[in-house]
Design an enzyme around this catalytic site. Sequence first.
Site, short mmCIF file in Angstrom:
data_model
loop_
_atom_site.label_atom_id
_atom_site.label_comp_id
_atom_site.label_asym_id
_atom_site.label_seq_id
_atom_site.Cartn_x
_atom_site.Cartn_y
_atom_site.Cartn_z
N GLU A 124 50.22 49.24 55.65
CA GLU A 124 51.66 49.12 55.94
C GLU A 124 52.13 50.41 56.61
OE1 GLU A 124 53.50 48.63 52.05
OE2 GLU A 124 53.01 50.67 51.49
N HIS A 133 67.44 49.91 54.73
CA HIS A 133 66.17 49.43 54.18
C HIS A 133 66.34 49.39 52.67
CE1 HIS A 133 61.96 48.51 54.88
NE2 HIS A 133 61.59 49.37 53.95
N ASP A 187 50.78 50.30 42.64
CA ASP A 187 51.34 51.30 43.56
C ASP A 187 51.86 52.48 42.75
OD1 ASP A 187 52.43 52.78 45.56
OD2 ASP A 187 54.06 51.41 46.05
N LYS A 221 60.78 43.29 49.71
CA LYS A 221 61.17 44.18 48.63
C LYS A 221 62.11 43.41 47.71
CE LYS A 221 59.99 48.18 49.00
NZ LYS A 221 58.70 48.76 48.52
N ASP A 278 56.92 43.29 46.81
CA ASP A 278 56.84 44.55 46.08
C ASP A 278 58.04 44.62 45.16
OD1 ASP A 278 56.45 47.08 45.14
OD2 ASP A 278 56.49 48.08 47.10
N LYS A 335 47.86 55.91 48.88
CA LYS A 335 48.91 56.73 49.51
C LYS A 335 48.50 58.19 49.45
CE LYS A 335 52.71 53.55 48.70
NZ LYS A 335 54.06 53.31 48.17
N LYS A 344 55.92 42.18 53.88
CA LYS A 344 56.12 42.54 52.48
C LYS A 344 57.61 42.46 52.21
CE LYS A 344 55.70 47.08 50.27
NZ LYS A 344 54.75 48.12 49.86
C1 MUC Z 1 56.54 51.14 48.36
O1 MUC Z 1 56.92 51.05 47.21
O2 MUC Z 1 55.51 50.56 48.65
C2 MUC Z 1 56.35 51.02 51.45
C3 MUC Z 1 56.83 50.12 52.35
C4 MUC Z 1 58.20 49.98 52.10
O3 MUC Z 1 59.00 49.27 52.70
O4 MUC Z 1 58.54 50.75 51.04
C5 MUC Z 1 57.45 51.56 50.71
C6 MUC Z 1 57.31 52.00 49.33
MG MG Z 2 55.22 49.78 46.61
#
Ligand code: MUC
Ligand code: MG
Length: 373
Positions: free
Chosen positions: A327, A22, A249, A169, A198, A273, A167
């Site tokens: 999420e 991941h 975040d 990354k 993100d 969170k 989402k």
């Molecule tokens: C984040 O930064 O949001 C949440 C879902 C994911 O894949 O990473 C996290 C952390």
């Molecule tokens: Mg995040």
Amino acid sequence: MNHTLIERIEAVIVDLPTIRPHKLAMHTMQQQTLVVIRVRCADGIEGIGEATTIGGLAYGNESPESIKRNIDSHLAPLWVGQDAANINAAMLRLDKAAKGNTFAKSGLESALLDAQGKRLGLPVSELLGGRVRDSLEVAWTLASGDTARDIEEAEHMLDSRRHRIFKLKIGANPVNDDLRHVIAIKRALGERASVRVDVNQYWDESQAIRACQVLGDNGIDLIEQPISRINRAGQVRLNQRSPAPIMADESIESVEDAFSLAAAGAASVFALKIAKNGGPRAVLRTAQIAEAAGIALYGGTMLEGSIGTLASAHAFVTLNRLTWATELFGPLLLTEEIVSEAPLYRDFQLEVPPTPGLGLTLDEERLAFFSRK
Ligand code: MUC
Ligand code: MG
């Protein structure tokens, strides 16, 4: 004699494999490390909680090892002999003696809520004032690092009706490469899915100005933490000019951070969170600040396992509006479980159990097997 006194607190580090690597901007996860917290009370009730972060110290200020050490040496001794049924007094005791440490505090608060729910025969959501829904829509993160593989994964999630919000990354690669990756995925999925990104703070403002424009112009629904949490003025400017909404975040490391972000106008969406605020009750204080300021809500995760995921979910089902859904997919990223019955995901939703406490039972054998020796 008070039967609800806290007798013993245990923090156990558990390493679990992930279904695939991941890839986040700051770290590639090959496994996830949970800190499972057990609070035993004099009436024989045990509450369970979880304090989990991502990538050791790569993401936040606490690591699994520091969480366990701080609980063992500083926080647990403050609780032994205290009343487990008085959650206000117990959390106040921690807050007076310990700055920060919101991950550890979140796991401890979750365990007390679980214990109290089991004691009273009520789900944690009812202890938090009552649920206004029984399930939560859950996004999935595409983070294999490969565009074609991500599209294939998204198609599978759509076909199996597990997720229709994705989402991505980004942030670690050159900006134009990341933009190409995101646009290719959005084009492939079209109107069948909501696609969001993100950046995990990886752009500077000069990069983010153009990138946010391109993302918005190409149908990306939401941009999470594009620049550093430290650059507050830059976040305010981006929030004003980005065509796609900006979500905070990493900017939120406490309830107080949430207030100052709202006051500054630095984001139009907050990721909630439990770990960043200090527990399920603390995260609801942040939600209330957001609601009062007209800021939309999203139920975030630190990729917790089942315990942390349901502790979050019990808080989120009490919220009136979760405009951007959640999420809470952490358990689905792991190949192994340490509870007897895994949380139930179906029809794009996570079902939040109506049973007492968090609604989970530890599988002692599996917990022992995966616990770090
Ligand atoms: C984040 O930064 O949001 C949440 C879902 C994911 O894949 O990473 C996290 C952390
Ligand atoms: Mg995040």
